[in-house]
Design a protein around this motif. Structure first.
Motif, PDB file in Angstrom:
ATOM      1  N   MET A  72      21.291 -48.635 -47.902  1.00 61.53           N
ATOM      2  CA  MET A  72      21.977 -49.451 -46.887  1.00 61.53           C
ATOM      3  C   MET A  72      22.841 -48.577 -45.983  1.00 61.53           C
ATOM      4  O   MET A  72      22.928 -48.814 -44.777  1.00 61.53           O
ATOM      5  CB  MET A  72      22.824 -50.537 -47.559  1.00 61.53           C
ATOM      6  N   GLY A  73      23.480 -47.565 -46.549  1.00 60.77           N
ATOM      7  CA  GLY A  73      24.270 -46.651 -45.731  1.00 60.77           C
ATOM      8  C   GLY A  73      23.432 -45.923 -44.713  1.00 60.77           C
ATOM      9  O   GLY A  73      23.858 -45.701 -43.568  1.00 60.77           O
ATOM     10  N   ARG A  74      22.215 -45.559 -45.103  1.00 66.04           N
ATOM     11  CA  ARG A  74      21.332 -44.859 -44.172  1.00 66.04           C
ATOM     12  C   ARG A  74      20.812 -45.796 -43.088  1.00 66.04           C
ATOM     13  O   ARG A  74      20.595 -45.384 -41.945  1.00 66.04           O
ATOM     14  CB  ARG A  74      20.186 -44.201 -44.941  1.00 66.04           C
ATOM     15  N   ILE A  75      20.615 -47.066 -43.441  1.00 69.06           N
ATOM     16  CA  ILE A  75      20.193 -48.043 -42.435  1.00 69.06           C
ATOM     17  C   ILE A  75      21.299 -48.234 -41.396  1.00 69.06           C
ATOM     18  O   ILE A  75      21.044 -48.261 -40.190  1.00 69.06           O
ATOM     19  CB  ILE A  75      19.833 -49.389 -43.102  1.00 69.06           C
ATOM     20  N   VAL A  76      22.529 -48.349 -41.878  1.00 73.36           N
ATOM     21  CA  VAL A  76      23.657 -48.503 -40.967  1.00 73.36           C
ATOM     22  C   VAL A  76      23.773 -47.286 -40.048  1.00 73.36           C
ATOM     23  O   VAL A  76      23.973 -47.417 -38.840  1.00 73.36           O
ATOM     24  CB  VAL A  76      24.962 -48.724 -41.754  1.00 73.36           C
ATOM     25  N   ALA A  77      23.637 -46.098 -40.611  1.00 73.69           N
ATOM     26  CA  ALA A  77      23.739 -44.878 -39.805  1.00 73.69           C
ATOM     27  C   ALA A  77      22.664 -44.845 -38.731  1.00 73.69           C
ATOM     28  O   ALA A  77      22.929 -44.459 -37.576  1.00 73.69           O
ATOM     29  CB  ALA A  77      23.628 -43.646 -40.704  1.00 73.69           C
ATOM     30  N   GLU A  78      21.452 -45.262 -39.070  1.00 73.00           N
ATOM     31  CA  GLU A  78      20.371 -45.278 -38.089  1.00 73.00           C
ATOM     32  C   GLU A  78      20.638 -46.316 -37.003  1.00 73.00           C
ATOM     33  O   GLU A  78      20.396 -46.063 -35.810  1.00 73.00           O
ATOM     34  CB  GLU A  78      19.041 -45.572 -38.783  1.00 73.00           C
ATOM     35  N   ALA A  79      21.152 -47.479 -37.389  1.00 75.28           N
ATOM     36  CA  ALA A  79      21.466 -48.505 -36.393  1.00 75.28           C
ATOM     37  C   ALA A  79      22.570 -48.027 -35.449  1.00 75.28           C
ATOM     38  O   ALA A  79      22.486 -48.208 -34.226  1.00 75.28           O
ATOM     39  CB  ALA A  79      21.885 -49.795 -37.089  1.00 75.28           C
ATOM     40  N   LYS A  80      23.588 -47.389 -36.004  1.00 76.18           N
ATOM     41  CA  LYS A  80      24.668 -46.870 -35.154  1.00 76.18           C
ATOM     42  C   LYS A  80      24.151 -45.772 -34.233  1.00 76.18           C
ATOM     43  O   LYS A  80      24.566 -45.690 -33.070  1.00 76.18           O
ATOM     44  CB  LYS A  80      25.813 -46.362 -36.026  1.00 76.18           C
ATOM     45  N   HIS A  81      23.243 -44.944 -34.741  1.00 76.49           N
ATOM     46  CA  HIS A  81      22.630 -43.923 -33.901  1.00 76.49           C
ATOM     47  C   HIS A  81      21.914 -44.553 -32.715  1.00 76.49           C
ATOM     48  O   HIS A  81      21.847 -43.965 -31.624  1.00 76.49           O
ATOM     49  CB  HIS A  81      21.663 -43.085 -34.733  1.00 76.49           C
ATOM     50  N   ARG A  82      21.410 -45.768 -32.910  1.00 80.39           N
ATOM     51  CA  ARG A  82      20.695 -46.488 -31.855  1.00 80.39           C
ATOM     52  C   ARG A  82      21.614 -47.418 -31.066  1.00 80.39           C
ATOM     53  O   ARG A  82      21.149 -48.241 -30.289  1.00 80.39           O
ATOM     54  CB  ARG A  82      19.520 -47.256 -32.459  1.00 80.39           C
ATOM     55  N   GLY A  83      22.939 -47.305 -31.304  1.00 80.57           N
ATOM     56  CA  GLY A  83      23.906 -48.018 -30.478  1.00 80.57           C
ATOM     57  C   GLY A  83      24.302 -49.392 -30.948  1.00 80.57           C
ATOM     58  O   GLY A  83      24.808 -50.190 -30.151  1.00 80.57           O
ATOM     59  N   VAL A  84      24.111 -49.692 -32.254  1.00 79.27           N
ATOM     60  CA  VAL A  84      24.440 -51.013 -32.773  1.00 79.27           C
ATOM     61  C   VAL A  84      25.265 -50.872 -34.051  1.00 79.27           C
ATOM     62  O   VAL A  84      24.927 -50.066 -34.925  1.00 79.27           O
ATOM     63  CB  VAL A  84      23.169 -51.838 -33.075  1.00 79.27           C
ATOM     64  N   LEU A  85      26.332 -51.648 -34.155  1.00 77.68           N
ATOM     65  CA  LEU A  85      27.132 -51.713 -35.377  1.00 77.68           C
ATOM     66  C   LEU A  85      26.715 -52.943 -36.163  1.00 77.68           C
ATOM     67  O   LEU A  85      26.999 -54.073 -35.753  1.00 77.68           O
ATOM     68  CB  LEU A  85      28.623 -51.789 -35.037  1.00 77.68           C
ATOM     69  N   PRO A  86      26.017 -52.769 -37.313  1.00 78.24           N
ATOM     70  CA  PRO A  86      25.572 -53.925 -38.092  1.00 78.24           C
ATOM     71  C   PRO A  86      26.551 -54.278 -39.206  1.00 78.24           C
ATOM     72  O   PRO A  86      27.387 -53.460 -39.601  1.00 78.24           O
ATOM     73  CB  PRO A  86      24.246 -53.441 -38.685  1.00 78.24           C
TER      74      PRO A  86
END
Length: 490
Positions: free
Chosen positions: A428-442
């Motif tokens: 889940m931490g890696r998913i969040v990091a990837e989403a933030k890299h793409r400009g979204v805070l989940p």
């Protein structure tokens, strides 16, 4: 008590035709220049001071690296590095009207200049108007509001009122629920966060809720789930003694516990059971009230009338802390001639009340509730449903309005979550990091990603965020594939 079905337009709402009459905020980058070097430096100092002095909730203090937020506007925030992120969390699901809404900010400023604070025993214009506007949105026999500082103390006082009203002590609450972090509220809570503080001494009895995807009752569809979950609750009431139970407290759509929408008929069945035994029905609208699900209050989707409604968060869009207990005439009458034994120094604080008035007014004028419903039906729901088609790690997608959950699984057939209940998988931490890299805070909880942007987010921005989550889910797919390969090799 009369509990007829709610059928007015406030309960049902209506799908918007894309953009509300007064318009949702424009999509794209918010106004403003990039974060200055001075503010970046101030942010770094804030982070250092935070780590030296601030104690964070629900955290092992030396294992966290909190994100610094330097600015926010509309549906966007800027982090400590100056990165612009689409806020799909509404922080803790409370910035329903988005960040820095000009009408709410202006109302707080004007109230501060006029009457910044006053003791709660005195009437004041802002609090009186906030109470009027809130009760207008609820059934006719809910005409009184006791204001609190937030949701947890709202639930504490709601239970106290129910116990004094009925002369009973026991309270029933669902597993997979969250009702707050104070002493009684954390015991009411059904998720594992209660365990270190729950000593089974506060008169709370938990029961299994209706949750079709992870049915405790072996149900194959919503109809079976509602029927079997209601029979289970009826059995619990019988075992505990219907004449011993003061209240049943329920979230109409549980939030951090999973955003699982109760199957049709379930909440009506709970209402009937309460009426049969003289049990007070407390509906906890702290997270889902004020438009989050595409209705002013989420219980209105089910057409029921609670005895007590608790609220917080979205009532001020989180700009100033406020919560409250809205009670029907029967509950109120218990304290009409007998003093209520409870109070708070900042009950109905003028700054919070002014923010509530401005928030509700803006939501009405800009048709935010209708917009949230339209977003769920026409934008978020259809786009998120494609996650099921494209990602083997996605087991279920569910929600209403601007409130959705994407549940991640290790195996679709068995519905095994990515980690056991109560645990958060490393991926889940890696998913969040990837989403933030793409400009979204989940927003994430256990094995779920929650989609909860401001309810006035534009369709374009919502789709931008959903596209980023779609891409980030490839991380979960890869994790599931590698786990399956490791299992086969073993």
């Amino acid at each position: 008590m009369n509990h007829t079905q709610t059928s007015d337009s406030q309960a049902s709402g209506s799908p918007a035709t894309g953009v509300p009459a007064t318009g949702a905020p424009a999509s794209g980058a918010p106004a403003g220049d990039p974060i200055s070097a001075e503010r970046l430096a101030a942010g770094r100092r804030a982070y250092d001071l935070d780590r030296q002095h601030v104690f964070h909730s629900w955290s092992a203090q030396e294992k966290i690296t909190p994100m610094t937020i330097l600015d926010a506007e509309g549906s966007w925030i800027w982090d400590g590095d100056g990165n612009r992120l689409l806020d799909f969390t509404s922080q803790l699901i409370f910035t329903n009207a988005g960040h820095r809404h000009p009408a709410i900010v202006r109302a707080i400023q004007e109230q501060a200049a006029e009457l910044c604070t006053v003791a709660p025993q005195h009437a004041n214009i802002a609090r009186s108007e906030a109470a009027r506007l809130i009760t207008e949105l609820l059934p006719e026999d809910i005409q009184h509001v006791f204001f609190t500082n937030g949701g947890a103390d709202a639930n504490e006082h709601a239970v106290r009122m129910a116990r004094l009203h009925t002369g009973r002590h026991k309270v029933l609450s669902a597993y997979r629920s969250y009702h707050g972090g104070t002493q009684l509220a954390i015991n009411l809570t059904g998720d594992p966060r209660r365990l270190p503080s729950d000593h089974a001494a506060d008169g709370v009895v938990h029961f299994m809720p209706a949750y079709t995807y992870r049915s405790h009752f072996g149900a194959q569809d919503d109809h079976q789930e509602a029927e079997r979950a209601l029979q289970h609750l009826q059995d619990v009431v019988a075992y505990e003694g219907g004449d011993q139970i003061a209240a049943i407290i329920l979230e109409p759509v549980p939030g951090t516990a999973g955003i699982y929408v109760p199957p049709p008929g379930y909440l009506k069945g709970v209402r009937r059971l309460c009426d049969e035994h003289g049990i007070v029905l407390i509906i906890d609208e702290v997270m889902v009230g004020f438009g989050r699900t595409g209705a002013w209050f989420a219980h209105q989707h089910a057409g029921i009338e609670p005895d007590i409604v608790t609220f917080a968060k979205g009532v001020t869009s989180g700009y100033v802390p406020m919560g409250g207990v809205a009670m029907d005439d029967a509950i109120y009458s218990s304290f009409a001639q007998t003093p209520y034994p409870g109070g708070l120094t900042y009950s109905g604080h003028p700054l919070a009340a002014a923010a509530a008035v401005a928030t509700i007014t803006a939501m009405r004028e800009e048709r935010m509730v209708e917009h949230a419903r339209w977003l769920g039906e026409e934008v978020i729901g259809p786009r998120a449903a494609r996650f099921l088609e494209d990602h083997p790690s996605v087991g279920d997608v569910r929600g209403l309005g601007a409130f959705w959950a994407v549940e991640l699984v290790a195996d679709r057939q068995t519905r095994a979550p990515l980690a056991p209940y109560g645990q958060t998988p490393e991926v889940m931490g890696r998913i969040v990091a990837e989403a933030k890299h793409r400009g979204v805070l989940p927003f994430t909880n256990m094995n779920r990603i929650h989609i909860a942007p401001p309810i006035n987010i534009s369709a374009e921005d919502a789709l931008t965020g959903l596209d980023a989550l779609d891409a980030a889910l490839a991380v979960a797919d890869d994790h599931v594939a590698r786990t399956a390969d490791d299992g086969a090799a073993g």
